[in-house]
Design a protein around this motif. Structure first.
Motif: not given
Ligand SMILES: Cc1ncc(COP(=O)(O)O)c(C=O)c1O
Length: 403
Positions: A69, A201, A205-206, A209-210, A235
């Motif tokens: 994602g 996750f 959210i995977h 990606l934080f 991202n």
């Protein structure tokens, strides 16, 4: 060789190992490879595109991005090179400090050193074995000040604390939401070493990606493998572009001229490895469910053994259960070594957790924080065989070539 020790192993624990559910397990986490991998590799060889450009690299990157994602995924030659590129994208420079958790594979600290920066290890939290957000916040509060340009300066050395790396140990998500909040509050970029946590996750959210970026590893012992390989997920288009550029010798795009705007690296994943990765990605649902099943099997097997607990995902976070482990409730390092020796005696491949970074010879003089929790975890955790193949035949429920 594991050290011999005279420490007594409780009889119920000894019995549990004598009745170990996966006798004959080879290695700690071996990959599942079959006809699909062979078909894609052979197609790749036939195409002639075996090096770092090719359709499999593009496809692997786009499928990785969609699995996680993420807006972007950039495939690399290893998890370590992915970490190195991501740190460079965050402008980590010689003389900087990067905060890392005490419990991680040495590659996390090595990538910091490859930038000429210094990895400073902080203690971890009990439940997830990952960086403790409270400790991180206290470190910033008590040992750093805000520089004129908004960077965090380490009071004792004057060095810039350029980044924080959080690690999801054994695939179990650390308290990344709280860690991200602390990093945000103190204005320090957060990189996630999600080398082990593909398929883990938090709230959908995977992991990876934080912060500004995350990395995965596709080494032979990971959930999916490309032989050797890794990737950066992000991202942020600027980070993705910087990682891609630096990893491709920093070549300035041109129809024929070879020019390079900075000193770059040859860190791209070859097409041959990406072919393997595309096949492995098709298997990922089956591989993840096998990992869960192995965990449940160990949970049942050790449920009546009072002296151990099976390491489980932290409450409210979804682990990929990449590597199974037990934690001994008593006895410290001697008891752990006795269990490791018993494994060697019974032919069961048991392993300790990695030595905490401040105890690793190469990093002993790093000016690290005290690490009582990490040391207690290191002294008490034993990793168990976790290869998906031990739970079911390699061919079952897997996609066949061409499907
Ligand atoms: C936590 C962690 N970070 C980084 C790496 C490095 O990945 P690689 O071996 O692909 O370089 C690994 C695994 O090997 C790892 O477990």
């Amino acid at each position: 060789m594991t050290a011999r020790t005279t420490t007594e192993i409780p009889s119920d624990l000894r019995g549990a190992f004598e009745r170990f559910p996966f006798q004959g397990a080879e290695g700690l986490h071996t990959p599942e490879l079959g006809d699909l991998e062979k078909a894609y590799l052979s197609e790749c060889i036939d195409s002639g595109f075996v090096s770092s450009v090719g359709a499999y690299v593009d496809r692997f990157e786009s499928e990785l991005a969609s699995f996680a994602g993420a807006r972007f995924a950039v495939a690399t030659s290893s998890g370590t090179t992915a970490l190195h590129l991501a740190l460079l994208a965050a402008d980590v420079k010689p003389g900087d400090l990067v905060l890392v958790p005490a419990i991680t594979f040495v590659a996390t600290a090595n990538a910091v050193s490859h930038c000429g920066a210094r990895a400073v290890a902080l203690d971890v939290e009990e439940e997830s074995m990952g960086l403790n957000p409270k400790g991180l916040s206290e470190f910033f509060d008590s040992q750093t000040t805000r520089g004129p340009d908004g960077t965090r300066l380490h009071s004792a050395t004057g060095a810039v604390v350029r980044a924080v790396i959080a690690v999801h140990v054994l695939g179990h998500p650390c308290d990344i939401v709280a860690i991200a909040e602390v990093c945000e509050r103190f204005g320090v970029p957060l990189l996630e070493d999600a080398a082990e946590s593909m398929g883990s996750f938090i709230d959908g959210i995977h992991t990876g990606l934080f912060g500004f970026a995350g990395i995965f590893s596709f080494n032979g012992n990971k959930t999916i493998t490309t032989g050797g390989g890794g990737c950066v997920v992000t991202n942020n288009p600027v980070v993705a572009e910087r990682v891609r550029h630096l990893g491709t010798t920093a070549r300035i795009p041109h129809p024929f001229e070879f020019d390079h705007d900075v000193v770059g690296f040859n860190y791209r994943m070859p097409n041959l490895n990406a072919a393997l990765g595309c096949a492995q990605l098709e298997r990922i649902p089956a591989l993840l469910s096998a990992q869960q099943e192995i965990y449940r099997s160990y949970l049942g097997h050790f449920q009546d053994v009072d002296s151990v607990e099976v390491v489980s995902q932290p409450d409210g976070r979804q682990s990929n259960y990449w590597l199974q482990a037990i934690r001994l409730r008593h006895g410290g390092r001697e008891a752990r070594d006795a269990v490791l020796s018993l494994g060697a005696e019974l032919g069961i491949p048991l392993r300790p957790l990695w030595k905490p970074i401040p105890l690793v010879e190469a990093y002993r003089d790093g000016g690290h924080e005290d690490i009582p929790v990490a040391t207690a975890i290191y002294d008490s955790v034993v990793c168990l065989p976790s290869s998906p193949a031990i739970i079911r035949p390699a061919s079952s429920t897997l996609p066949e070539a061409g499907t």
